[in-house]
Each structure stands twice: as structure tokens, then as C-alpha cells.
Enzyme design. Structure first.
Site, PDB file in Angstrom:
ATOM      1  N   ARG A   1      -4.553   1.052   4.932  1.00  0.00           N
ATOM      2  CA  ARG A   1      -3.649   1.136   4.580  1.00  0.00           C
ATOM      3  C   ARG A   1      -2.011   0.906   5.840  1.00  0.00           C
ATOM      4  O   ARG A   1      -1.025   0.679   6.225  1.00  0.00           O
ATOM      5  CB  ARG A   1      -2.749   3.143   4.088  1.00  0.00           C
ATOM      6  CG  ARG A   1      -1.610   3.160   3.854  1.00  0.00           C
ATOM      7  CD  ARG A   1      -1.542   2.826   2.178  1.00  0.00           C
ATOM      8  NE  ARG A   1      -0.751   3.538   2.013  1.00  0.00           N
ATOM      9  CZ  ARG A   1      -1.082   4.112   0.670  1.00  0.00           C
ATOM     10  NH1 ARG A   1      -1.795   3.731  -0.422  1.00  0.00           N
ATOM     11  NH2 ARG A   1      -0.147   5.082  -0.201  1.00  0.00           N
TER      12      ARG A   1
ATOM     13  N   ARG B   1       8.885   7.371 -13.128  1.00  0.00           N
ATOM     14  CA  ARG B   1       7.235   7.364 -13.118  1.00  0.00           C
ATOM     15  C   ARG B   1       6.679   9.264 -13.747  1.00  0.00           C
ATOM     16  O   ARG B   1       6.813   9.819 -13.309  1.00  0.00           O
ATOM     17  CB  ARG B   1       6.650   6.892 -12.339  1.00  0.00           C
ATOM     18  CG  ARG B   1       4.758   7.561 -12.613  1.00  0.00           C
ATOM     19  CD  ARG B   1       4.414   6.146 -11.941  1.00  0.00           C
ATOM     20  NE  ARG B   1       4.669   6.086 -10.338  1.00  0.00           N
ATOM     21  CZ  ARG B   1       3.167   5.813  -9.652  1.00  0.00           C
ATOM     22  NH1 ARG B   1       3.309   4.450  -9.717  1.00  0.00           N
ATOM     23  NH2 ARG B   1       3.447   6.271  -8.380  1.00  0.00           N
TER      24      ARG B   1
ATOM     25  N   ARG C   1       8.189   7.697   1.591  1.00  0.00           N
ATOM     26  CA  ARG C   1       7.005   6.512   1.891  1.00  0.00           C
ATOM     27  C   ARG C   1       7.044   5.068   1.684  1.00  0.00           C
ATOM     28  O   ARG C   1       6.689   3.947   2.541  1.00  0.00           O
ATOM     29  CB  ARG C   1       6.532   6.711   0.066  1.00  0.00           C
ATOM     30  CG  ARG C   1       5.759   7.843  -0.023  1.00  0.00           C
ATOM     31  CD  ARG C   1       5.343   8.221  -1.606  1.00  0.00           C
ATOM     32  NE  ARG C   1       4.461   7.651  -2.825  1.00  0.00           N
ATOM     33  CZ  ARG C   1       4.034   6.943  -3.155  1.00  0.00           C
ATOM     34  NH1 ARG C   1       4.882   7.622  -4.557  1.00  0.00           N
ATOM     35  NH2 ARG C   1       3.523   6.463  -4.314  1.00  0.00           N
TER      36      ARG C   1
HETATM   37  P1  AMP Z   1      -0.841   5.665  -3.626  1.00  0.00           P
HETATM   38  O1  AMP Z   1      -1.736   6.539  -4.910  1.00  0.00           O
HETATM   39  O2  AMP Z   1      -2.559   4.508  -3.366  1.00  0.00           O
HETATM   40  O3  AMP Z   1      -0.160   5.717  -3.502  1.00  0.00           O
HETATM   41  O4  AMP Z   1      -1.244   7.359  -2.470  1.00  0.00           O
HETATM   42  C1  AMP Z   1      -1.076   8.536  -2.532  1.00  0.00           C
HETATM   43  C2  AMP Z   1      -0.852   9.370  -1.473  1.00  0.00           C
HETATM   44  O5  AMP Z   1      -2.396   8.860  -0.637  1.00  0.00           O
HETATM   45  C3  AMP Z   1      -0.304   8.097  -0.131  1.00  0.00           C
HETATM   46  O6  AMP Z   1       1.082   8.553   0.009  1.00  0.00           O
HETATM   47  C4  AMP Z   1      -0.829   8.387   1.330  1.00  0.00           C
HETATM   48  O7  AMP Z   1      -0.239  10.105   1.235  1.00  0.00           O
HETATM   49  C5  AMP Z   1      -2.114   8.865   0.369  1.00  0.00           C
HETATM   50  N1  AMP Z   1      -3.056   7.735   0.971  1.00  0.00           N
HETATM   51  C6  AMP Z   1      -3.779   6.882  -0.261  1.00  0.00           C
HETATM   52  N2  AMP Z   1      -4.307   5.678   0.312  1.00  0.00           N
HETATM   53  C7  AMP Z   1      -4.132   6.091   1.634  1.00  0.00           C
HETATM   54  C8  AMP Z   1      -4.832   5.907   2.762  1.00  0.00           C
HETATM   55  N3  AMP Z   1      -5.715   4.948   2.948  1.00  0.00           N
HETATM   56  N4  AMP Z   1      -4.846   6.654   4.128  1.00  0.00           N
HETATM   57  C9  AMP Z   1      -3.948   7.113   4.354  1.00  0.00           C
HETATM   58  N5  AMP Z   1      -3.346   8.185   3.309  1.00  0.00           N
HETATM   59  C10 AMP Z   1      -3.655   7.863   2.228  1.00  0.00           C
END
Ligand code: AMP
Length: 217
Positions: free
Chosen positions: A88, A127, A171
Site C-alpha cells: 500500500r 456500499r 482514505r
Molecule cells: P481495504 O479493504 O483494502 O480498503 O483495507 C481496509 C483498511 O485496512 C485500510 O483502510 C487500512 O486501514 C487497512 N489496510 C489494508 N491493507 C493495508 C496495508 N497494506 N497497509 C496498511 N494498512 C492496510
């Protein structure tokens, strides 16, 4: 094949990751899903992660990287995987490169899902997820017959804490500042293929599979 999926929140990474991973017969490894599972089970990792997730911030690299390291060590990930939501940021990508080079393998391709900000906000704010079966609906694009109830299992629908409007803005900011530079990092390695991620889900999947075809085999 070892594939990384990148794109802003709401680009449809989770949905496309399922289809693409099935097509390639590789496991989908989603750090967001792994964190949410830990939050759901109330593990120490989940409690730590939730503080960051609820405000749209990234969970600290050390926590995230250890979790991914463990998952990549599972036998099903030996011959290939699709990473959804990891890396990320550039530091995570560098650690991943080091981890893989120790195993004498590398990322083959980075698929970028391209969607503009206005569309992302519309997608995320509408969503809804089913508490029963986890199916994702959308109040505007994919509504259920009865508002708030899942058509598949009758479960109650809820909005992810991190899909609330203020968190969505955060985000997007985090994506622009930390994740977008990742695309340049992989582009410098000649690994990025971008596709238009707007329109019907099946069309995006088709574009993704077409884009990956030259790298299969
Ligand atoms: P997502 O479902 O991929 O949008 O992830 C939801 C949340 O999980 C993100 O907003 C971050 O807080 C955390 N997260 C997911 N992947 C990562 C990553 N590679 N590094 C840090 N935080 C992450």
C-alpha cells in the site's frame, strides 16, 4: 503468476480480485480482509488494526508486513498469488521485493484499476455488506428488494465503519499520498498495466483478463 492489484478504495479491487484469482487459480490475499477477520474475532492484531482502519489510516507497516509474511508462507501461495491491498506504500513494496527475492521469485505484474475520485465516493458511500453472508450490495447500483435486508440470506445489511463519508475522504487522501507513488515504483520496473475500472463488473473482469493474457503461461 504473482500479481498485485492496485487502485483507489472503491475501485472494485475486492470484487475483481475474486474473479481474477479464480481465473488464474491462485489464492487471493487481501490485507483488508485479513484485518477485518481479526477485528471480527477480537484478536490483539484486530484491536490494534481497528484504531487505524476506522479513521482511514494505514495500519503500521511492521504489523502489516508480519501478517503478510505469515500468509505468504502458507503452502497454497508457493506457486502464485494475487495480492489485494498490499503493498500500500513504497516501503511495503520494497520489503515485499526483498521477501520474494529470498525465495528467488518476483512480482510478475501490477494491475492498476483506474477510477476517478467522484465515482469512488459514490461507490463507497452507497456500499452495504450483509452481516450474515458477507455479500456486498449497493443502495444505488445493486439494491436489495427490501432496503437493509440481504436478498441472498435475509441478513441485516450494514455500512463498513470506514465507508462513512469523512473516512472515505481520508482514505482517498492516504491513497494519493502513499499508494499512488507505488504505481510509479512498479512502473519503473516496467510492471504496471492499467485498465479502466468503470462500467459493469463483468466488463471490468473481461478487461483485466485480457490485460493479463500476455503474462500467463
Ligand atoms: P481495504 O479493504 O483494502 O480498503 O483495507 C481496509 C483498511 O485496512 C485500510 O483502510 C487500512 O486501514 C487497512 N489496510 C489494508 N491493507 C493495508 C496495508 N497494506 N497497509 C496498511 N494498512 C492496510
Amino acid at each position: 503468476m504473482r500479481l498485485v492489484l492496485v487502485g483507489p478504495p472503491g475501485a472494485g479491487k475486492g470484487t475483481q480480485a475474486e474473479f481474477i484469482a479464480a481465473h488464474l487459480s491462485v489464492p487471493k490475499i487481501s490485507t483488508g480482509d485479513l484485518f477485518r477477520a481479526n477485528v471480527g474475532q477480537g484478536t490483539p492484531l484486530g484491536l490494534e488494526a481497528k484504531k487505524y482502519m476506522d479513521s482511514g489510516q494505514l495500519v503500521p507497516d511492521e504489523v502489516t508486513i508480519n501478517m503478510v509474511k505469515e500468509r505468504l508462507g502458507d503452502p497454497d501461495a508457493t506457486d502464485g498469488f494475487l495480492l489485494d491491498g498490499f503493498p500500500r506504500n513504497v516501503p511495503q513494496a520494497k520489503v515485499l521485493d526483498d521477501m520474494l527475492s529470498e525465495l528467488s521469485v518476483k512480482i510478475d505484474i501490477v494491475l492498476e484499476l483506474i477510477v476517478d475520485n467522484d465515482e469512488v465516493v459514490r461507490r463507497l458511500s452507497g456500499r452495504r455488506t450483509c452481516r450474515g453472508c458477507g455479500k456486498i450490495w449497493h443502495i444505488e447500483f445493486d439494491p436489495t428488494a427490501k432496503p437493509g435486508k440481504c436478498d441472498r440470506c435475509g441478513g441485516e445489511l450494514f455500512q463498513r465503519d470506514d465507508d462513512r463519508p469523512d473516512t472515505v475522504q481520508n482514505r482517498l487522501m492516504v491513497y494519493a499520498e502513499q499508494t499512488a507513488p507505488l504505481v510509479d515504483f512498479y512502473a519503473a520496473q516496467g510492471k504496471v498495466v492499467g485498465i479502466d475500472a468503470t462500467g459493469p463488473v463483468e466488463d471490468v473482469t473481461e478487461r483485466a483478463i485480457d490485460a493479463l493474457r500476455p503474462y500467463e503461461g
